[in-house]
Design an enzyme around this catalytic site. Sequence first.
Site, PDB file in Angstrom:
ATOM      1  N   GLU A  82     -16.275   4.482   5.576  1.00  0.00           N
ATOM      2  CA  GLU A  82     -16.608   4.042   6.682  1.00  0.00           C
ATOM      3  C   GLU A  82     -15.434   4.585   7.476  1.00  0.00           C
ATOM      4  O   GLU A  82     -13.724   4.965   7.797  1.00  0.00           O
ATOM      5  CB  GLU A  82     -16.277   2.266   6.492  1.00  0.00           C
ATOM      6  CG  GLU A  82     -16.941   1.510   7.661  1.00  0.00           C
ATOM      7  CD  GLU A  82     -16.443   0.276   7.393  1.00  0.00           C
ATOM      8  OE1 GLU A  82     -16.065  -0.272   6.005  1.00  0.00           O
ATOM      9  OE2 GLU A  82     -16.757  -0.358   8.859  1.00  0.00           O
ATOM     10  N   LYS A 260     -12.935  -9.135   4.593  1.00  0.00           N
ATOM     11  CA  LYS A 260     -13.855  -7.653   4.752  1.00  0.00           C
ATOM     12  C   LYS A 260     -13.054  -6.562   4.955  1.00  0.00           C
ATOM     13  O   LYS A 260     -12.413  -5.915   4.798  1.00  0.00           O
ATOM     14  CB  LYS A 260     -15.107  -7.908   5.106  1.00  0.00           C
ATOM     15  CG  LYS A 260     -15.819  -6.622   4.014  1.00  0.00           C
ATOM     16  CD  LYS A 260     -15.431  -5.380   4.697  1.00  0.00           C
ATOM     17  CE  LYS A 260     -15.957  -3.826   4.551  1.00  0.00           C
ATOM     18  NZ  LYS A 260     -16.392  -2.865   4.834  1.00  0.00           N
ATOM     19  N   ASP A 276      -5.999   0.571  -8.866  1.00  0.00           N
ATOM     20  CA  ASP A 276      -7.534  -0.106  -8.799  1.00  0.00           C
ATOM     21  C   ASP A 276      -7.605  -1.062  -7.994  1.00  0.00           C
ATOM     22  O   ASP A 276      -7.363  -2.502  -7.608  1.00  0.00           O
ATOM     23  CB  ASP A 276      -6.852  -1.315 -10.334  1.00  0.00           C
ATOM     24  CG  ASP A 276      -8.559  -1.706 -10.996  1.00  0.00           C
ATOM     25  OD1 ASP A 276      -9.232  -2.225 -10.206  1.00  0.00           O
ATOM     26  OD2 ASP A 276      -8.271  -2.408 -11.891  1.00  0.00           O
ATOM     27  N   HIS A 374     -17.872   2.049  16.420  1.00  0.00           N
ATOM     28  CA  HIS A 374     -18.228   2.453  15.232  1.00  0.00           C
ATOM     29  C   HIS A 374     -19.197   3.780  16.055  1.00  0.00           C
ATOM     30  O   HIS A 374     -19.177   4.855  15.020  1.00  0.00           O
ATOM     31  CB  HIS A 374     -19.126   1.991  14.817  1.00  0.00           C
ATOM     32  CG  HIS A 374     -18.792   1.103  13.935  1.00  0.00           C
ATOM     33  ND1 HIS A 374     -17.850  -0.406  13.782  1.00  0.00           N
ATOM     34  CD2 HIS A 374     -18.102   1.279  12.424  1.00  0.00           C
ATOM     35  CE1 HIS A 374     -17.289  -0.218  12.590  1.00  0.00           C
ATOM     36  NE2 HIS A 374     -17.323   0.452  11.231  1.00  0.00           N
TER      37      HIS A 374
HETATM   38  P1  NAD Z   1       0.484   1.633 -18.186  1.00  0.00           P
HETATM   39  O1  NAD Z   1      -0.281   0.882 -19.437  1.00  0.00           O
HETATM   40  O2  NAD Z   1      -0.616   3.444 -17.742  1.00  0.00           O
HETATM   41  O3  NAD Z   1       1.855   1.940 -17.779  1.00  0.00           O
HETATM   42  C1  NAD Z   1       2.785   0.893 -17.539  1.00  0.00           C
HETATM   43  C2  NAD Z   1       3.549   1.494 -18.328  1.00  0.00           C
HETATM   44  O4  NAD Z   1       5.241   2.553 -17.743  1.00  0.00           O
HETATM   45  C3  NAD Z   1       4.262   0.116 -19.270  1.00  0.00           C
HETATM   46  O5  NAD Z   1       4.351  -0.342 -20.301  1.00  0.00           O
HETATM   47  C4  NAD Z   1       6.065   1.061 -19.325  1.00  0.00           C
HETATM   48  O6  NAD Z   1       6.272   0.817 -20.895  1.00  0.00           O
HETATM   49  C5  NAD Z   1       5.981   2.511 -18.270  1.00  0.00           C
HETATM   50  N1  NAD Z   1       7.107   2.564 -17.161  1.00  0.00           N
HETATM   51  C6  NAD Z   1       7.895   3.534 -17.193  1.00  0.00           C
HETATM   52  N2  NAD Z   1       7.940   3.620 -16.128  1.00  0.00           N
HETATM   53  C7  NAD Z   1       8.124   2.146 -15.472  1.00  0.00           C
HETATM   54  C8  NAD Z   1       8.373   1.687 -14.140  1.00  0.00           C
HETATM   55  N3  NAD Z   1       9.166   1.833 -13.296  1.00  0.00           N
HETATM   56  N4  NAD Z   1       7.783   0.617 -13.605  1.00  0.00           N
HETATM   57  C9  NAD Z   1       6.685  -0.433 -15.289  1.00  0.00           C
HETATM   58  N5  NAD Z   1       6.456   0.690 -15.826  1.00  0.00           N
HETATM   59  C10 NAD Z   1       6.960   1.368 -16.424  1.00  0.00           C
HETATM   60  O7  NAD Z   1      -0.427   1.060 -16.777  1.00  0.00           O
HETATM   61  P2  NAD Z   1      -0.201  -0.539 -16.464  1.00  0.00           P
HETATM   62  O8  NAD Z   1      -0.317  -0.972 -15.194  1.00  0.00           O
HETATM   63  O9  NAD Z   1       0.009  -1.506 -17.440  1.00  0.00           O
HETATM   64  O10 NAD Z   1      -1.872  -0.956 -16.590  1.00  0.00           O
HETATM   65  C11 NAD Z   1      -2.884  -0.273 -15.552  1.00  0.00           C
HETATM   66  C12 NAD Z   1      -4.723   0.107 -15.672  1.00  0.00           C
HETATM   67  O11 NAD Z   1      -4.980  -1.311 -16.513  1.00  0.00           O
HETATM   68  C13 NAD Z   1      -5.119   0.625 -14.451  1.00  0.00           C
HETATM   69  O12 NAD Z   1      -5.519   1.507 -14.395  1.00  0.00           O
HETATM   70  C14 NAD Z   1      -6.404  -0.744 -14.206  1.00  0.00           C
HETATM   71  O13 NAD Z   1      -7.052  -0.268 -14.052  1.00  0.00           O
HETATM   72  C15 NAD Z   1      -6.860  -1.317 -15.879  1.00  0.00           C
HETATM   73  N6  NAD Z   1      -6.794  -2.435 -15.595  1.00  0.00           N
HETATM   74  C16 NAD Z   1      -7.265  -3.720 -15.584  1.00  0.00           C
HETATM   75  C17 NAD Z   1      -7.874  -4.605 -15.592  1.00  0.00           C
HETATM   76  C18 NAD Z   1      -7.780  -5.798 -15.144  1.00  0.00           C
HETATM   77  O14 NAD Z   1      -7.645  -5.653 -13.908  1.00  0.00           O
HETATM   78  N7  NAD Z   1      -8.124  -7.090 -15.275  1.00  0.00           N
HETATM   79  C19 NAD Z   1      -7.387  -4.882 -17.196  1.00  0.00           C
HETATM   80  C20 NAD Z   1      -7.618  -3.555 -17.638  1.00  0.00           C
HETATM   81  C21 NAD Z   1      -6.982  -2.070 -17.894  1.00  0.00           C
END
Ligand code: NAD
Length: 422
Positions: A82, A260, A276, A374
């Site tokens: 946008e 928004k 996300d 805009h």
């Molecule tokens: P992930 O599982 O890929 O990574 C997290 C992992 O990274 C942790 O389990 C940890 O072991 C490791 N890690 C290493 N260094 C770290 C640090 N400094 N801090 C934290 N963890 C560290 O990712 P996630 O963040 O658990 O999940 C994010 C994804 O889930 C996004 O892609 C999202 O779109 C998706 N998702 C979202 C929903 C929702 O929002 N409702 C539902 C399901 C999945």
Amino acid sequence: MPRSDISGFYRLSPEERLKLVKEFAGLDDAEAELLQRSGALSLQQADRMIENVIGVTSFPVGIATNFLINGKDYLIPMVIEEPSVVAAASNAAKMARVRGGFRTESTLPVMIGQIQLVDVEDPMVAKERIIKETSRILAKANEQDPVLVKLGGGAVGLDVRILSSSIGPMVIIHLLVDVRDAMGANVINTMCEAVAPMIEQITGGRVFLRIVSNLAIHRLARARAVFAKEALGGEEVVDGILKAYEFAAADPFRCATHNKGIMNGVIAVALATLNDTRALEAGAHAYAAMGGSYRPLSHWYRTPEGDLAGSIELPVAVGVIGGATAVHPIAKICRKILGMPSARQLGEIMAAVGLANNLAAMRALATEGIQAGHLKLHAKNIAVTAGAEGELIDIVARRMIEEKKVSYDRALAILRELKSQP
Ligand code: NAD
């Protein structure tokens, strides 16, 4: 310390702007080259990200200048389709600098996982039993992610609620997890699934859903700034902005657009860092409605000196590790431009940018109207849509702006006229 108030940034060519950003952020040649290559995400990388991939698309990466957050200068990468959003953020940040820029803070990155328990004989008894076993449940959850625990995060608490529903009472367990630098959804879902059998065994009930909640009320970022009345354009502009704010506070139709405008900034930074965006949108709007009516995420008031002060608070489930954040090459470069923030710092930056975009939109609405800002880029988009190419894009756009008639019809007519000229 490099400064982000680079005058005339917008007048430079993309190559000249990149040179400045490269110096500011210490990007290497390969990173700079990748930023200007459309198709930085390879088909192979894309094919590992989602299902049924057939190609990749690209968006512009713009840089918002002038941001001063907690005394530190930031150039903010914003990915958005946008027009005006990047310029608006930069302008508001420039105005905020007069009174010291943005101040931000945040809570610990604690997310909520929900476990739905049904078919218990007595929900109160089930609740008590779960609470009694809190440490065993948390230990089981933490077994799932030793890396997170080692980093100082992990499951930190339980909340148990009894929900009445049309099919009877449910016991809803909230697993609270400090997810450190991750967005946390996967972490949470894994932990919820792991503790579910234990909860069934403790209560004799049956667990159904085990899933993260996007209403991340424990993971909040806050930003505030004061805008000098002179920088805004005088007392009348402050008045107009406060009227715009009170309109949003009183009316959900206006409030949706007010929020928004905030999310324009928040989501543009989220896309730049490949977070996300749906999780952020869902969390922000649900949080705005927490009090029972849909409210602005920001608050504005006049200071005793007559300046305008604003603050914002919103849930920010964002990560700098995990998910797609570490996969996309441009997201990595954008994090570098932001100075490699932690997830908490990134959330605070988003709050500041959201507040800036909110101010800019209200100021434009309360003064010249939103279309003036805009119009220039909008006219170019319309010219392209009508089929203009190369230098014709600027010529058609300029003509439409001069005539104060920016429309697809007019663009077609001007194009026809120009093409019929020898
Ligand atoms: P992930 O599982 O890929 O990574 C997290 C992992 O990274 C942790 O389990 C940890 O072991 C490791 N890690 C290493 N260094 C770290 C640090 N400094 N801090 C934290 N963890 C560290 O990712 P996630 O963040 O658990 O999940 C994010 C994804 O889930 C996004 O892609 C999202 O779109 C998706 N998702 C979202 C929903 C929702 O929002 N409702 C539902 C399901 C999945």
